[in-house]
Enzyme design. Structure first.
Site, short mmCIF file in Angstrom:
data_model
loop_
_atom_site.label_atom_id
_atom_site.label_comp_id
_atom_site.label_asym_id
_atom_site.label_seq_id
_atom_site.Cartn_x
_atom_site.Cartn_y
_atom_site.Cartn_z
N ASN A 179 1.03 -1.34 -0.14
CA ASN A 179 0.19 -0.06 0.03
C ASN A 179 0.88 1.26 0.00
O ASN A 179 1.98 1.21 0.45
CB ASN A 179 -1.00 0.17 1.05
CG ASN A 179 -0.34 -0.35 2.63
OD1 ASN A 179 0.53 -0.92 2.64
ND2 ASN A 179 -1.23 0.17 3.61
N GLU B 230 0.24 5.22 0.74
CA GLU B 230 -0.74 6.36 1.18
C GLU B 230 -0.20 7.76 0.58
O GLU B 230 0.96 7.83 -0.06
CB GLU B 230 -0.50 6.31 2.69
CG GLU B 230 -1.11 5.17 3.19
CD GLU B 230 -1.12 4.90 4.79
OE1 GLU B 230 -0.75 5.71 5.32
OE2 GLU B 230 -2.06 4.14 4.89
N GLU C 186 -3.08 -4.59 -3.24
CA GLU C 186 -3.82 -5.50 -3.99
C GLU C 186 -3.77 -4.91 -5.36
O GLU C 186 -3.27 -5.40 -6.23
CB GLU C 186 -5.21 -6.01 -3.42
CG GLU C 186 -5.20 -6.78 -2.26
CD GLU C 186 -5.36 -5.68 -1.09
OE1 GLU C 186 -4.99 -4.79 -0.96
OE2 GLU C 186 -6.41 -6.18 -0.16
N CYS D 249 -10.87 -3.46 -4.20
CA CYS D 249 -9.68 -4.32 -4.86
C CYS D 249 -10.49 -5.54 -4.76
O CYS D 249 -9.95 -6.15 -5.93
CB CYS D 249 -8.78 -4.65 -3.41
SG CYS D 249 -7.82 -3.22 -3.07
N1 THU Z 1 -5.29 -1.36 2.67
C1 THU Z 1 -4.87 -2.34 1.61
O1 THU Z 1 -3.57 -1.87 1.24
N2 THU Z 1 -5.57 -3.23 1.22
C2 THU Z 1 -6.92 -3.30 1.81
O2 THU Z 1 -7.57 -4.15 1.03
C3 THU Z 1 -7.57 -2.44 2.54
C4 THU Z 1 -6.64 -1.39 3.35
C5 THU Z 1 -4.49 -0.11 3.05
C6 THU Z 1 -5.03 1.49 2.71
C7 THU Z 1 -4.32 1.84 4.01
O3 THU Z 1 -3.24 2.35 3.35
C8 THU Z 1 -4.30 1.32 5.09
O4 THU Z 1 -4.48 -0.39 4.50
C9 THU Z 1 -5.35 1.39 6.04
O5 THU Z 1 -6.62 1.48 5.62
#
Ligand code: THU
Length: 131
Positions: A41, A43, A54, A89
């Site tokens: 992920n 941000e 994902e 996702c």
């Molecule tokens: N996040 C993911 O990477 N995948 C998901 O399916 C759910 C959430 C991440 C997004 C964000 O950076 C962190 O988790 C908290 O929501």
């Protein structure tokens, strides 16, 4: 293969860029070409622009020229066991799998648990609806 895929997701989570949530996620996606792509992920200070692990893994596959279908995805977070994929996702997974694919998570006992996409998203908006 599930173990290898999960280990790759764990490894990908270490690259997560998470200065706001401090919640790292890694994903490893296996295509029917038997190629595996990973993502973490990423941000952003404009929170809504955050990219999930994902979708990062899937877009990395597409950018690499992958034309096949997803067989399985493993998702890992050091912050949480059973890190379920978000709805956005799931919709992305649906776009790139022709048959039901596997979603591999890890339970509290560090054992891989395998679900089907159709369990999480039983009714899917797919491209054949657009015709
Ligand atoms: N996040 C993911 O990477 N995948 C998901 O399916 C759910 C959430 C991440 C997004 C964000 O950076 C962190 O988790 C908290 O929501």
């Amino acid at each position: 293969m599930n173990k290898k895929l999960f280990d790759m997701a764990v490894s990908a989570s270490s690259n997560a860029y998470v200065p706001y949530s401090h919640f790292s996620v890694g994903a490893a996606v296996l295509f029917d070409s038997n190629k595996i792509y990973t993502g973490c992920n990423v941000e952003n200070s404009s929170f809504g622009l955050t990219l999930c692990a994902e979708r990062n893994a899937i877009s990395t596959a597409i950018a690499a020229g992958e034309k096949g279908n997803i067989k399985a995805i493993a998702i890992s977070s050091p912050n949480s066991k059973m890190c379920y994929p978000c709805g956005a996702c799931l919709q992305w997974m649906s776009e790139f799998c022709s048959h039901d694919m596997e979603i591999i998570l890890e339970n509290e006992n560090c054992e891989p648990v395998t679900f089907k996409l159709s369990e999480f998203l039983p009714y899917q908006f797919r491209k054949d609806r657009l015709i």
